[in-house]
Design a protein around this motif. Sequence first.
Motif, PDB file in Angstrom:
ATOM      1  N   ARG A  46     -41.164  45.304  -2.320  1.00 59.76           N
ATOM      2  CA  ARG A  46     -42.865  45.174  -2.836  1.00 59.76           C
ATOM      3  C   ARG A  46     -42.817  43.777  -3.387  1.00 59.76           C
ATOM      4  O   ARG A  46     -44.445  43.188  -4.115  1.00 59.76           O
ATOM      5  N   SER A  48     -41.119  41.143  -2.794  1.00 58.62           N
ATOM      6  CA  SER A  48     -40.733  40.104  -2.490  1.00 58.62           C
ATOM      7  C   SER A  48     -41.836  37.973  -2.056  1.00 58.62           C
ATOM      8  O   SER A  48     -41.486  37.241  -2.068  1.00 58.62           O
ATOM      9  N   TYR A  54     -43.070  39.841 -10.798  1.00 60.39           N
ATOM     10  CA  TYR A  54     -42.258  41.677 -10.867  1.00 60.39           C
ATOM     11  C   TYR A  54     -41.117  40.959 -12.154  1.00 60.39           C
ATOM     12  O   TYR A  54     -41.395  41.618 -12.760  1.00 60.39           O
ATOM     13  N   ASP A 103     -50.877  45.227  -6.928  1.00 59.54           N
ATOM     14  CA  ASP A 103     -49.911  45.849  -6.491  1.00 59.54           C
ATOM     15  C   ASP A 103     -50.743  48.369  -7.389  1.00 59.54           C
ATOM     16  O   ASP A 103     -49.598  47.732  -7.711  1.00 59.54           O
ATOM     17  N   GLU A 105     -50.457  50.871  -6.326  1.00 57.18           N
ATOM     18  CA  GLU A 105     -49.648  51.935  -6.021  1.00 57.18           C
ATOM     19  C   GLU A 105     -48.644  51.730  -7.067  1.00 57.18           C
ATOM     20  O   GLU A 105     -48.211  53.016  -7.661  1.00 57.18           O
ATOM     21  N   ALA A 106     -47.977  50.689  -7.296  1.00 60.05           N
ATOM     22  CA  ALA A 106     -47.184  50.893  -8.831  1.00 60.05           C
ATOM     23  C   ALA A 106     -47.921  50.772 -10.162  1.00 60.05           C
ATOM     24  O   ALA A 106     -47.729  51.402 -10.672  1.00 60.05           O
TER      25      ALA A 106
END
Length: 114
Positions: A46, A48, A54, A103, A105-106
């Motif tokens: 996720r 990348s 991140y 992101d 979802e995160a």
Amino acid sequence: MSPVSTLERLRTLVAAEGEPLAAGLLDRALPGAEPVIGAIAAAGPRASADPGEYELLIEAIYEGYLLHYGVSRLFSGSDADLSLLAGDRLYTLGLERLVALGDLEAVRELADVI
């Protein structure tokens, strides 16, 4: 990214925000502080598209956790109220950057944890 440079990047971000949080910063990260969690997250699929981002945001969230429940790698810890405020700000900083990456979802997963 090297672990030390990630903590220094985080330290620089907090310092740039100014008072009151900057007043609690150490001159540099604690000796031996190795931010492993961010590097692990940055190596995942996720992350990348932007592993450095991140790594930074995960270390910000983890540093927020440390300010609430452990020993900070970046702050002196001499003021309990400032530590709580800094912890909240670092949680927020990490989540803001995660949202900026799209992101969601995160973000939902971390919101459940936090």
